[in-house]
Design a protein around this motif. Structure first.
Motif, PDB file in Angstrom:
ATOM      1  N   GLU A 615      62.610 -30.635  16.629  1.00 38.15           N
ATOM      2  CA  GLU A 615      61.318 -30.842  15.813  1.00 38.15           C
ATOM      3  C   GLU A 615      60.923 -32.386  15.828  1.00 38.15           C
ATOM      4  O   GLU A 615      59.702 -32.324  15.298  1.00 38.15           O
ATOM      5  CB  GLU A 615      61.570 -30.390  14.394  1.00 38.15           C
ATOM      6  CG  GLU A 615      62.070 -28.891  14.154  1.00 38.15           C
ATOM      7  CD  GLU A 615      63.223 -28.636  14.754  1.00 38.15           C
ATOM      8  OE1 GLU A 615      63.725 -27.367  15.173  1.00 38.15           O
ATOM      9  OE2 GLU A 615      64.151 -29.531  14.942  1.00 38.15           O
ATOM     10  N   ALA A 616      61.399 -32.988  16.333  1.00 40.90           N
ATOM     11  CA  ALA A 616      60.878 -34.493  16.296  1.00 40.90           C
ATOM     12  C   ALA A 616      59.656 -34.397  17.478  1.00 40.90           C
ATOM     13  O   ALA A 616      58.938 -35.673  17.609  1.00 40.90           O
ATOM     14  CB  ALA A 616      62.005 -35.569  16.866  1.00 40.90           C
ATOM     15  N   TYR A 617      59.722 -33.606  18.344  1.00 38.90           N
ATOM     16  CA  TYR A 617      58.790 -33.718  19.664  1.00 38.90           C
ATOM     17  C   TYR A 617      57.571 -32.678  19.239  1.00 38.90           C
ATOM     18  O   TYR A 617      57.807 -31.796  18.543  1.00 38.90           O
ATOM     19  CB  TYR A 617      59.553 -33.121  20.882  1.00 38.90           C
ATOM     20  CG  TYR A 617      60.774 -33.899  21.295  1.00 38.90           C
ATOM     21  CD1 TYR A 617      60.467 -34.962  22.266  1.00 38.90           C
ATOM     22  CD2 TYR A 617      62.042 -33.916  20.840  1.00 38.90           C
ATOM     23  CE1 TYR A 617      61.675 -35.960  22.862  1.00 38.90           C
ATOM     24  CE2 TYR A 617      63.029 -34.484  21.239  1.00 38.90           C
ATOM     25  CZ  TYR A 617      62.789 -35.677  22.284  1.00 38.90           C
ATOM     26  OH  TYR A 617      63.931 -36.292  22.662  1.00 38.90           O
ATOM     27  N   PRO A 618      56.657 -32.924  19.900  1.00 37.06           N
ATOM     28  CA  PRO A 618      55.409 -32.231  19.879  1.00 37.06           C
ATOM     29  C   PRO A 618      55.719 -31.043  20.501  1.00 37.06           C
ATOM     30  O   PRO A 618      56.555 -30.649  21.422  1.00 37.06           O
ATOM     31  CB  PRO A 618      54.265 -32.868  20.857  1.00 37.06           C
ATOM     32  CG  PRO A 618      54.476 -34.315  20.650  1.00 37.06           C
ATOM     33  CD  PRO A 618      56.230 -34.202  20.570  1.00 37.06           C
ATOM     34  N   THR A 619      55.044 -29.702  20.114  1.00 39.39           N
ATOM     35  CA  THR A 619      55.450 -28.458  20.448  1.00 39.39           C
ATOM     36  C   THR A 619      55.470 -28.199  22.002  1.00 39.39           C
ATOM     37  O   THR A 619      56.240 -27.706  22.558  1.00 39.39           O
ATOM     38  CB  THR A 619      54.474 -27.363  19.570  1.00 39.39           C
ATOM     39  OG1 THR A 619      54.477 -27.475  18.256  1.00 39.39           O
ATOM     40  CG2 THR A 619      54.766 -26.044  20.197  1.00 39.39           C
ATOM     41  N   LYS A 620      54.715 -28.846  22.643  1.00 35.86           N
ATOM     42  CA  LYS A 620      54.360 -28.527  23.839  1.00 35.86           C
ATOM     43  C   LYS A 620      55.502 -28.999  24.893  1.00 35.86           C
ATOM     44  O   LYS A 620      55.639 -28.770  25.958  1.00 35.86           O
ATOM     45  CB  LYS A 620      52.968 -29.410  24.652  1.00 35.86           C
ATOM     46  CG  LYS A 620      53.070 -30.793  24.215  1.00 35.86           C
ATOM     47  CD  LYS A 620      51.677 -31.465  24.851  1.00 35.86           C
ATOM     48  CE  LYS A 620      51.799 -33.038  24.780  1.00 35.86           C
ATOM     49  NZ  LYS A 620      52.922 -33.622  25.512  1.00 35.86           N
ATOM     50  N   ASP A 621      56.231 -30.119  24.403  1.00 35.24           N
ATOM     51  CA  ASP A 621      57.285 -30.663  25.082  1.00 35.24           C
ATOM     52  C   ASP A 621      58.674 -30.065  24.827  1.00 35.24           C
ATOM     53  O   ASP A 621      59.745 -30.381  25.145  1.00 35.24           O
ATOM     54  CB  ASP A 621      57.372 -32.330  24.637  1.00 35.24           C
ATOM     55  CG  ASP A 621      56.031 -33.238  25.127  1.00 35.24           C
ATOM     56  OD1 ASP A 621      55.375 -32.498  26.009  1.00 35.24           O
ATOM     57  OD2 ASP A 621      55.875 -34.165  24.359  1.00 35.24           O
ATOM     58  N   ARG A 622      58.844 -29.298  23.775  1.00 34.62           N
ATOM     59  CA  ARG A 622      60.143 -28.892  23.042  1.00 34.62           C
ATOM     60  C   ARG A 622      60.943 -28.069  24.377  1.00 34.62           C
ATOM     61  O   ARG A 622      62.111 -28.268  24.405  1.00 34.62           O
ATOM     62  CB  ARG A 622      59.832 -28.103  21.861  1.00 34.62           C
ATOM     63  CG  ARG A 622      59.529 -29.084  20.765  1.00 34.62           C
ATOM     64  CD  ARG A 622      59.401 -28.054  19.414  1.00 34.62           C
ATOM     65  NE  ARG A 622      58.830 -29.094  18.406  1.00 34.62           N
ATOM     66  CZ  ARG A 622      58.176 -28.690  17.385  1.00 34.62           C
ATOM     67  NH1 ARG A 622      58.321 -27.538  17.017  1.00 34.62           N
ATOM     68  NH2 ARG A 622      57.581 -29.473  16.478  1.00 34.62           N
ATOM     69  N   ARG A 623      60.308 -27.169  25.048  1.00 33.58           N
ATOM     70  CA  ARG A 623      61.064 -26.470  26.051  1.00 33.58           C
ATOM     71  C   ARG A 623      61.741 -27.450  26.970  1.00 33.58           C
ATOM     72  O   ARG A 623      62.558 -27.263  27.554  1.00 33.58           O
ATOM     73  CB  ARG A 623      60.183 -25.414  26.847  1.00 33.58           C
ATOM     74  CG  ARG A 623      60.975 -24.591  27.715  1.00 33.58           C
ATOM     75  CD  ARG A 623      60.091 -23.617  28.309  1.00 33.58           C
ATOM     76  NE  ARG A 623      59.614 -22.506  27.134  1.00 33.58           N
ATOM     77  CZ  ARG A 623      58.735 -21.657  27.329  1.00 33.58           C
ATOM     78  NH1 ARG A 623      58.017 -21.200  28.733  1.00 33.58           N
ATOM     79  NH2 ARG A 623      58.553 -20.847  26.684  1.00 33.58           N
ATOM     80  N   ARG A 624      60.818 -28.240  27.361  1.00 31.75           N
ATOM     81  CA  ARG A 624      61.158 -29.385  28.473  1.00 31.75           C
ATOM     82  C   ARG A 624      62.323 -30.026  27.876  1.00 31.75           C
ATOM     83  O   ARG A 624      63.196 -30.429  28.456  1.00 31.75           O
ATOM     84  CB  ARG A 624      60.003 -30.323  28.787  1.00 31.75           C
ATOM     85  CG  ARG A 624      60.582 -31.251  30.001  1.00 31.75           C
ATOM     86  CD  ARG A 624      59.465 -32.072  30.188  1.00 31.75           C
ATOM     87  NE  ARG A 624      58.693 -32.910  29.171  1.00 31.75           N
ATOM     88  CZ  ARG A 624      59.590 -34.069  28.620  1.00 31.75           C
ATOM     89  NH1 ARG A 624      60.467 -34.554  29.260  1.00 31.75           N
ATOM     90  NH2 ARG A 624      59.003 -34.743  27.812  1.00 31.75           N
ATOM     91  N   ILE A 625      62.258 -30.363  26.902  1.00 33.30           N
ATOM     92  CA  ILE A 625      63.417 -31.148  26.179  1.00 33.30           C
ATOM     93  C   ILE A 625      64.636 -30.765  25.888  1.00 33.30           C
ATOM     94  O   ILE A 625      65.738 -31.140  26.218  1.00 33.30           O
ATOM     95  CB  ILE A 625      62.838 -32.021  24.809  1.00 33.30           C
ATOM     96  CG1 ILE A 625      61.756 -33.026  25.102  1.00 33.30           C
ATOM     97  CG2 ILE A 625      63.971 -32.703  24.115  1.00 33.30           C
ATOM     98  CD1 ILE A 625      61.922 -34.140  25.827  1.00 33.30           C
ATOM     99  N   ALA A 626      64.461 -29.245  25.601  1.00 34.19           N
ATOM    100  CA  ALA A 626      66.007 -28.343  25.473  1.00 34.19           C
ATOM    101  C   ALA A 626      66.481 -28.427  26.811  1.00 34.19           C
ATOM    102  O   ALA A 626      67.601 -28.528  26.765  1.00 34.19           O
ATOM    103  CB  ALA A 626      65.364 -27.126  24.685  1.00 34.19           C
ATOM    104  N   ALA A 627      65.747 -28.082  27.886  1.00 33.92           N
ATOM    105  CA  ALA A 627      66.222 -27.902  29.244  1.00 33.92           C
ATOM    106  C   ALA A 627      66.876 -29.201  29.478  1.00 33.92           C
ATOM    107  O   ALA A 627      67.858 -29.469  29.968  1.00 33.92           O
ATOM    108  CB  ALA A 627      65.129 -27.293  30.304  1.00 33.92           C
ATOM    109  N   GLN A 628      66.265 -30.310  29.314  1.00 36.78           N
ATOM    110  CA  GLN A 628      66.590 -31.592  29.724  1.00 36.78           C
ATOM    111  C   GLN A 628      68.020 -31.975  28.946  1.00 36.78           C
ATOM    112  O   GLN A 628      68.823 -32.642  29.376  1.00 36.78           O
ATOM    113  CB  GLN A 628      65.609 -32.679  29.385  1.00 36.78           C
ATOM    114  CG  GLN A 628      66.090 -34.371  29.294  1.00 36.78           C
ATOM    115  CD  GLN A 628      65.042 -35.204  28.970  1.00 36.78           C
ATOM    116  OE1 GLN A 628      64.255 -35.491  29.566  1.00 36.78           O
ATOM    117  NE2 GLN A 628      65.415 -35.590  27.777  1.00 36.78           N
ATOM    118  N   GLN A 629      67.948 -31.735  27.594  1.00 38.26           N
ATOM    119  CA  GLN A 629      69.299 -31.962  26.913  1.00 38.26           C
ATOM    120  C   GLN A 629      70.599 -31.180  27.314  1.00 38.26           C
ATOM    121  O   GLN A 629      71.489 -31.606  27.512  1.00 38.26           O
ATOM    122  CB  GLN A 629      68.996 -31.720  25.416  1.00 38.26           C
ATOM    123  CG  GLN A 629      67.919 -32.803  24.590  1.00 38.26           C
ATOM    124  CD  GLN A 629      67.902 -32.379  23.180  1.00 38.26           C
ATOM    125  OE1 GLN A 629      68.192 -31.244  22.747  1.00 38.26           O
ATOM    126  NE2 GLN A 629      67.293 -33.395  22.603  1.00 38.26           N
TER     127      GLN A 629
END
Length: 647
Positions: A615-629
């Protein structure tokens, strides 16, 4: 002819006199000899006994254990591991070739090491042990021990060698050690005896080199009895040395690991700094290298791969390299103008896309121009013309003075190799170094961090921390030495106008949080963590008038080495700063597209002390961040498993 009685009597007296003189002389000589013998045997007995002992007793130095290096949370960065080697004594081996052949059936012998050992045996006494295999495994040692009766002259030994369990993670900071070279010895007018110990290791670069005296420790001694030809007969005693001091860095291994993973294959650098104490929480250059290869003696092939890589993995980019800071320098120019009372925050400048100065046209990055812009708008949208105009008013001397006040142009005292001072130019510098007068065009270029201005990622982080706090924050890399805390580097008040700093902070906040800001796409959504930042793009090539006329070539269409450098600096949370971050991506193109996303991700990771909520990221980045994590978690788990297997 017959002597008379008188002549006989005179002759007898003469003989008696001569005999008396001769006897007296003999008695005197005997007395002197006796006195000399007494002097030697009694009065000088201790001295001659000492000389005899020195011919019979030999003192050898024992290498001390090197101090370890830890991160701020106690995780090992550099340690000592036992290493096993196999030695041979020529006089005990008999047929050396036969013994080596039998040894080769049990242990794999390196041909180069074997040839070196044979050459060493030819020039050393037959009773001198020569290393024939180094860094062998415990299994190899066991096989040799079991077959000892069939291997005369072969001995196994154990020692300590440096090991870096996290491999490339801290290579540019901790550095590495290596055997003492002739070049190392030449640094000393009278080299310490400890450096003469065979295979002794000393720091070559990084913290290992800069804190060599602290980490090295004190040598012990071993007293042995030797015979007339120098062969050791027995050990008489020993005194163990004092281990080197343990050093704790301010770096966070987990954050450092995240930064390294986030940079991936880029040629880039990141500095994360605690603005309260000046602690460096992460300082990473990519790509990196495994320092263990240097400890063991890197091969020509491996070194060639590192040396010839155009991403320069051996360079400590965070402190060693200096780049044109580009638009990240605009805060310096703005603060210099405000401090001199030459501009007000609401005062506007007209930007038509260029400014004519001295018959030359200086372009804004936006060809059509920005129109009327004030301070906040100029930083938010990174208008160049606004700062060209400020440079004409302020002049280079005030700009240079403010740059130095904010930590640029100085070599900060951190124990890393080749720390650059960057470059803050002024009139005196150009006259001294270039033999030419300063011209107004130089000031215009300097106002947007181009021209002669150079800064390292470390210096940019310091500048950002000082803008965030108004204090002379200085970087600190060493947290403790042997448990004793080093002084905080939080600094003192810089004497800057708080209202001016507040105006700059608001403008930097708009860069990341206003829809028209150059870093809006890399904003932080969490209200309590929002950052204030500034993008920067520094040119590495000249753009000709003909190219401008037909349209500037996109970075994507240029060879990698001709693309612009991408930069970003930020502090967060913007209204109560805790950390400052600087990112430089070499030939990354634009600061908003290449550097800002990395800085935002690193900033959140540092603020949350681990993976932040999506939730700290913009919506457009969340899928990428989840995969990155998820990907980074797997890599982290694999690394921790490897470390645990060695423990």
């Amino acid at each position: 002819m017959r002597r008379t009685p008188r002549e006989t009597q005179d002759s007898a007296r003469t003989i008696s006199r001569r005999g008396l003189i001769l006897g007296g002389g003999q008695l005197a000589f005997a007395t002197l000899l006796a006195l000399r013998m007494r002097y030697v045997q009694v009065d000088q007995a201790d001295e001659f006994r000492l000389l005899a002992e020195e011919n019979r007793v030999k003192f050898d130095l024992l290498p001390p254990a090197r101090g370890r290096i830890f991160d701020r949370n106690g995780k090992v960065v550099a340690e000592n591991e036992p290493t096993y080697r196999i030695t041979i004594k020529r006089e005990d081996a008999g047929n050396v070739a036969d013994v080596i052949a039998r040894l080769g059936q049990l242990v794999e012998l390196d041909e180069d090491d074997l040839n070196r050992a044979l050459a060493e045996m030819e020039r050393t006494p037959p009773f001198f042990p020569v290393t024939i295999a180094d860094r062998v495994s415990w299994k190899d040692i066991s096989r040799v021990a079991v077959n000892a009766p069939a291997l005369p002259g072969i001995t196994t030994e154990v020692g300590l060698s440096r090991f870096y369990p996290r491999r490339d993670l801290f290579a540019h900071v901790a550095g590495y050690v290596g055997p003492v070279s002739d070049r190392d010895l030449k640094r000393y007018e009278d080299p310490p005896p400890i450096l003469r110990i065979p295979r002794f290791q000393i720091g070559k670069v990084g913290v290992e080199a800069k804190l060599e005296e602290t980490l090295r420790g004190t040598a012990g001694t071993k007293q042995v009895e030797v015979n007339a030809v120098g062969r050791v007969m027995r050990e008489l005693g020993r005194r163990e040395g004092e281990a080197g001091a343990d050093v704790q860095l301010t770096l966070d291994a987990d954050l450092q690991e995240y930064v390294k993973a986030r940079l991936g294959e880029e040629s880039a650098s990141v500095v994360v700094m605690d603005v309260e104490k000046g602690d460096l929480l992460a300082i990473a250059s990519a790509p990196s290298y495994d320092p263990n290869k240097f400890v063991r003696g890197i091969s020509v092939a491996d070194y060639s791969l590192l040396r010839d890589n155009n991403h320069r993995p051996l360079a400590s980019k965070t402190v060693q390299d200096a780049y044109p800071p580009g638009s990240t320098f605009k805060m310096v120019t703005a603060l210099a103008a405000m401090d001199a009372g030459l501009v007000a925050p609401d005062e506007t400048v007209w930007c038509p896309g260029h400014l004519d100065v001295g018959g030359r046209k200086f372009h804004c990055w936006k060809r059509a121009g920005h129109g009327h812009v004030n301070l906040e708008q100029s930083l938010r949208e990174s208008c160049d013309v606004y700062y060209y105009e400020l440079a004409l008013k302020v002049g280079i001397e005030r700009i240079a003075q403010m740059a130095r006040r904010l930590g640029l142009g100085e070599s900060h005292d951190v124990p890393m190799s080749a720390v650059t001072s960057g470059l803050v130019p002024d009139k005196a510098w150009k006259l001294r170094e270039r033999g030419a007068d300063w011209v107004i065009g130089d000031s215009v270029n300097a106002s947007i961090g181009q021209g002669f201005v150079l800064a390292s990622p470390m210096q940019l982080a310091v500048m950002t921390a000082r803008l965030a706090t108004g204090r002379s924050v200085t970087p600190r890399l060493i947290k403790r030495i042997d448990g004793i805390e080093t002084p905080s580097q939080g600094g003192v008040d810089l004497g800057l106008n708080p209202n001016h700093l507040l105006q700059l902070k608001r403008a930097m906040f708009a860069v990341s949080n206003n829809r028209r800001g150059t870093a809006y796409g890399s904003r932080i959504i969490a209200d309590e963590m929002r950052m204030a930042g500034k993008t920067g793009t520094s040119q590495v090539r000249n753009i000709t008038a003909a190219e401008r006329a037909r349209g500037v070539t996109s970075n994507a269409d240029l060879p990698w080495e001709r693309r612009d450098h991408a930069l970003f600096v930020d502090f967060a949370p913007w209204d109560n700063p805790r950390i400052a971050v600087s990112v430089v991506v070499e030939h990354g193109g634009g600061g908003s597209t290449a550097a800002a996303p990395i800085a935002r991700d690193v900033t959140l990771q540092a603020l949350y002390n681990g993976d932040p909520p999506l939730e700290a990221y913009p919506t457009k980045d969340r899928r990428r961040i989840a995969a990155q994590q998820e990907r980074f978690a797997k890599e982290r788990k694999a690394r921790e498993a490897e470390l645990a297997s060695r423990a």
